[in-house]
Design a protein around this motif. Structure first.
Motif, PDB file in Angstrom:
ATOM      1  N   ILE A  45       0.845  -1.191   0.000  1.00  0.00           N
ATOM      2  CA  ILE A  45       0.000   0.000   0.000  1.00  0.00           C
ATOM      3  C   ILE A  45       0.881   1.241   0.000  1.00  0.00           C
ATOM      4  O   ILE A  45       1.950   1.245   0.606  1.00  0.00           O
ATOM      5  CB  ILE A  45      -1.011   0.000   1.175  1.00  0.00           C
ATOM      6  N   PRO A  46       0.465   2.307  -0.708  1.00  0.00           N
ATOM      7  CA  PRO A  46       1.300   3.500  -0.839  1.00  0.00           C
ATOM      8  C   PRO A  46       1.534   4.182   0.509  1.00  0.00           C
ATOM      9  O   PRO A  46       0.620   4.291   1.324  1.00  0.00           O
ATOM     10  CB  PRO A  46       0.500   4.401  -1.776  1.00  0.00           C
ATOM     11  N   THR A  47       2.743   4.664   0.727  1.00  0.00           N
ATOM     12  CA  THR A  47       3.120   5.199   2.035  1.00  0.00           C
ATOM     13  C   THR A  47       2.736   6.658   2.229  1.00  0.00           C
ATOM     14  O   THR A  47       2.547   7.088   3.359  1.00  0.00           O
ATOM     15  CB  THR A  47       4.637   5.069   2.253  1.00  0.00           C
ATOM     16  N   GLN A  48       2.636   7.426   1.164  1.00  0.00           N
ATOM     17  CA  GLN A  48       2.379   8.863   1.311  1.00  0.00           C
ATOM     18  C   GLN A  48       0.900   9.196   1.479  1.00  0.00           C
ATOM     19  O   GLN A  48       0.553  10.304   1.849  1.00  0.00           O
ATOM     20  CB  GLN A  48       2.927   9.628   0.096  1.00  0.00           C
ATOM     21  N   LYS A  49       0.026   8.242   1.209  1.00  0.00           N
ATOM     22  CA  LYS A  49      -1.416   8.515   1.272  1.00  0.00           C
ATOM     23  C   LYS A  49      -1.952   8.293   2.676  1.00  0.00           C
ATOM     24  O   LYS A  49      -1.325   7.642   3.500  1.00  0.00           O
ATOM     25  CB  LYS A  49      -2.169   7.612   0.284  1.00  0.00           C
ATOM     26  N   ARG A  50      -3.168   8.813   2.913  1.00  0.00           N
ATOM     27  CA  ARG A  50      -3.822   8.587   4.195  1.00  0.00           C
ATOM     28  C   ARG A  50      -4.215   7.116   4.281  1.00  0.00           C
ATOM     29  O   ARG A  50      -4.469   6.465   3.268  1.00  0.00           O
ATOM     30  CB  ARG A  50      -5.056   9.474   4.324  1.00  0.00           C
ATOM     31  N   VAL A  51      -4.300   6.602   5.504  1.00  0.00           N
ATOM     32  CA  VAL A  51      -4.594   5.182   5.733  1.00  0.00           C
ATOM     33  C   VAL A  51      -5.935   4.816   5.103  1.00  0.00           C
ATOM     34  O   VAL A  51      -6.080   3.764   4.487  1.00  0.00           O
ATOM     35  CB  VAL A  51      -4.598   4.860   7.246  1.00  0.00           C
ATOM     36  N   LEU A  52      -6.927   5.712   5.249  1.00  0.00           N
ATOM     37  CA  LEU A  52      -8.267   5.469   4.721  1.00  0.00           C
ATOM     38  C   LEU A  52      -8.240   5.215   3.212  1.00  0.00           C
ATOM     39  O   LEU A  52      -8.925   4.325   2.708  1.00  0.00           O
ATOM     40  CB  LEU A  52      -9.141   6.693   5.021  1.00  0.00           C
TER      41      LEU A  52
ATOM     42  N   ALA B  97      -5.318   4.491   1.383  1.00  0.00           N
ATOM     43  CA  ALA B  97      -4.346   3.442   1.055  1.00  0.00           C
ATOM     44  C   ALA B  97      -4.945   2.044   1.214  1.00  0.00           C
ATOM     45  O   ALA B  97      -4.631   1.144   0.432  1.00  0.00           O
ATOM     46  CB  ALA B  97      -3.110   3.588   1.924  1.00  0.00           C
ATOM     47  N   LEU B  98      -5.810   1.855   2.208  1.00  0.00           N
ATOM     48  CA  LEU B  98      -6.428   0.536   2.412  1.00  0.00           C
ATOM     49  C   LEU B  98      -7.293   0.130   1.226  1.00  0.00           C
ATOM     50  O   LEU B  98      -7.482  -1.054   0.968  1.00  0.00           O
ATOM     51  CB  LEU B  98      -7.266   0.529   3.694  1.00  0.00           C
ATOM     52  N   GLN B  99      -7.802   1.119   0.490  1.00  0.00           N
ATOM     53  CA  GLN B  99      -8.674   0.823  -0.643  1.00  0.00           C
ATOM     54  C   GLN B  99      -7.917   0.257  -1.843  1.00  0.00           C
ATOM     55  O   GLN B  99      -8.529  -0.170  -2.822  1.00  0.00           O
ATOM     56  CB  GLN B  99      -9.450   2.081  -1.037  1.00  0.00           C
TER      57      GLN B  99
ATOM     58  N   HIS C 123      -7.932  -5.270  -2.931  1.00  0.00           N
ATOM     59  CA  HIS C 123      -9.158  -5.728  -3.600  1.00  0.00           C
ATOM     60  C   HIS C 123     -10.127  -6.251  -2.557  1.00  0.00           C
ATOM     61  O   HIS C 123      -9.793  -7.137  -1.772  1.00  0.00           O
ATOM     62  CB  HIS C 123      -8.811  -6.829  -4.614  1.00  0.00           C
ATOM     63  N   GLY C 124     -11.333  -5.687  -2.529  1.00  0.00           N
ATOM     64  CA  GLY C 124     -12.340  -6.119  -1.571  1.00  0.00           C
ATOM     65  C   GLY C 124     -12.543  -5.137  -0.430  1.00  0.00           C
ATOM     66  O   GLY C 124     -13.433  -5.323   0.388  1.00  0.00           O
ATOM     67  N   ILE C 125     -11.720  -4.080  -0.376  1.00  0.00           N
ATOM     68  CA  ILE C 125     -11.891  -3.058   0.649  1.00  0.00           C
ATOM     69  C   ILE C 125     -12.184  -1.732  -0.048  1.00  0.00           C
ATOM     70  O   ILE C 125     -11.381  -1.244  -0.836  1.00  0.00           O
ATOM     71  CB  ILE C 125     -10.639  -2.925   1.543  1.00  0.00           C
ATOM     72  N   GLY C 126     -13.370  -1.195   0.240  1.00  0.00           N
ATOM     73  CA  GLY C 126     -13.780   0.086  -0.305  1.00  0.00           C
ATOM     74  C   GLY C 126     -13.790   1.129   0.799  1.00  0.00           C
ATOM     75  O   GLY C 126     -13.266   0.900   1.891  1.00  0.00           O
ATOM     76  N   PRO C 127     -14.425   2.270   0.535  1.00  0.00           N
ATOM     77  CA  PRO C 127     -14.458   3.345   1.529  1.00  0.00           C
ATOM     78  C   PRO C 127     -15.100   2.918   2.859  1.00  0.00           C
ATOM     79  O   PRO C 127     -14.594   3.251   3.930  1.00  0.00           O
ATOM     80  CB  PRO C 127     -15.296   4.437   0.864  1.00  0.00           C
TER      81      PRO C 127
ATOM     82  N   TYR D 169     -12.475  -9.935   7.103  1.00  0.00           N
ATOM     83  CA  TYR D 169     -12.826  -9.598   5.726  1.00  0.00           C
ATOM     84  C   TYR D 169     -12.286 -10.619   4.736  1.00  0.00           C
ATOM     85  O   TYR D 169     -11.234 -11.207   4.951  1.00  0.00           O
ATOM     86  CB  TYR D 169     -12.279  -8.205   5.367  1.00  0.00           C
ATOM     87  N   VAL D 170     -13.027 -10.804   3.643  1.00  0.00           N
ATOM     88  CA  VAL D 170     -12.573 -11.652   2.534  1.00  0.00           C
ATOM     89  C   VAL D 170     -11.986 -10.712   1.489  1.00  0.00           C
ATOM     90  O   VAL D 170     -12.700  -9.862   0.948  1.00  0.00           O
ATOM     91  CB  VAL D 170     -13.752 -12.454   1.926  1.00  0.00           C
ATOM     92  N   VAL D 171     -10.672 -10.841   1.231  1.00  0.00           N
ATOM     93  CA  VAL D 171     -10.006  -9.905   0.321  1.00  0.00           C
ATOM     94  C   VAL D 171      -9.085 -10.648  -0.651  1.00  0.00           C
ATOM     95  O   VAL D 171      -8.804 -11.831  -0.479  1.00  0.00           O
ATOM     96  CB  VAL D 171      -9.164  -8.853   1.096  1.00  0.00           C
ATOM     97  N   GLU D 172      -8.640  -9.911  -1.670  1.00  0.00           N
ATOM     98  CA  GLU D 172      -7.661 -10.367  -2.654  1.00  0.00           C
ATOM     99  C   GLU D 172      -7.959 -11.735  -3.252  1.00  0.00           C
ATOM    100  O   GLU D 172      -9.037 -11.935  -3.777  1.00  0.00           O
ATOM    101  CB  GLU D 172      -6.241 -10.319  -2.069  1.00  0.00           C
ATOM    102  N   GLY D 173      -7.043 -12.683  -3.140  1.00  0.00           N
ATOM    103  CA  GLY D 173      -7.154 -13.976  -3.820  1.00  0.00           C
ATOM    104  C   GLY D 173      -8.387 -14.758  -3.428  1.00  0.00           C
ATOM    105  O   GLY D 173      -9.065 -15.344  -4.285  1.00  0.00           O
TER     106      GLY D 173
END
Length: 123
Positions: A9-16, A18-20, A23-27, A64-68
């Protein structure tokens, strides 16, 4: 760079935000995760401690069910529809729109580029 659920996940962005990138995690889920772990919304990823990153990782793995796993589950659902031979399954099998959209014109994303018809004049 923080690695959560197999995604850098990108380091310069806000956590909210970056978590998006997972895959499977939205706002909505990103906000839920931040509130469960107790991270303020304006915190950036590079300001997180290792313990907080670990807490986020554990929360995502547990709740949560995410990614693969999510991609596999969706693929299996589509395969089930195709095996049943129901209307939605047939549309998936033919590569046509599934949810009732018109196909006489449009639907080029599902059908692919237009195939020229022999003998038809260009106007």
């Amino acid at each position: 760079m923080a690695r959560i659920a197999g995604v850098n996940i990108p380091t310069q962005k806000r956590v909210l935000i970056a978590l998006q990138y997972i895959h499977g995690i939205g706002p909505k889920f990103a906000e839920q995760i931040c509130s469960k772990v107790g991270i303020p919304a304006d915190r950036r990823v590079n300001q997180l401690t290792d313990a907080e990153v670990l807490q986020i990782r554990e929360t995502i793995d547990r709740d949560y069910v995410v990614e693969g796993d999510l991609r596999r589950e969706v693929g299996m659902n589509i395969k089930r529809l195709m095996d049943l031979g129901c209307y939605r399954g047939l549309r998936h099998r033919k590569g046509l729109p599934v949810r009732g959209q018109r196909t006489h014109t449009n639907a080029r994303t599902r059908k692919g580029p237009a195939k020229p018809i022999a003998g038809k004049k260009k106007a």
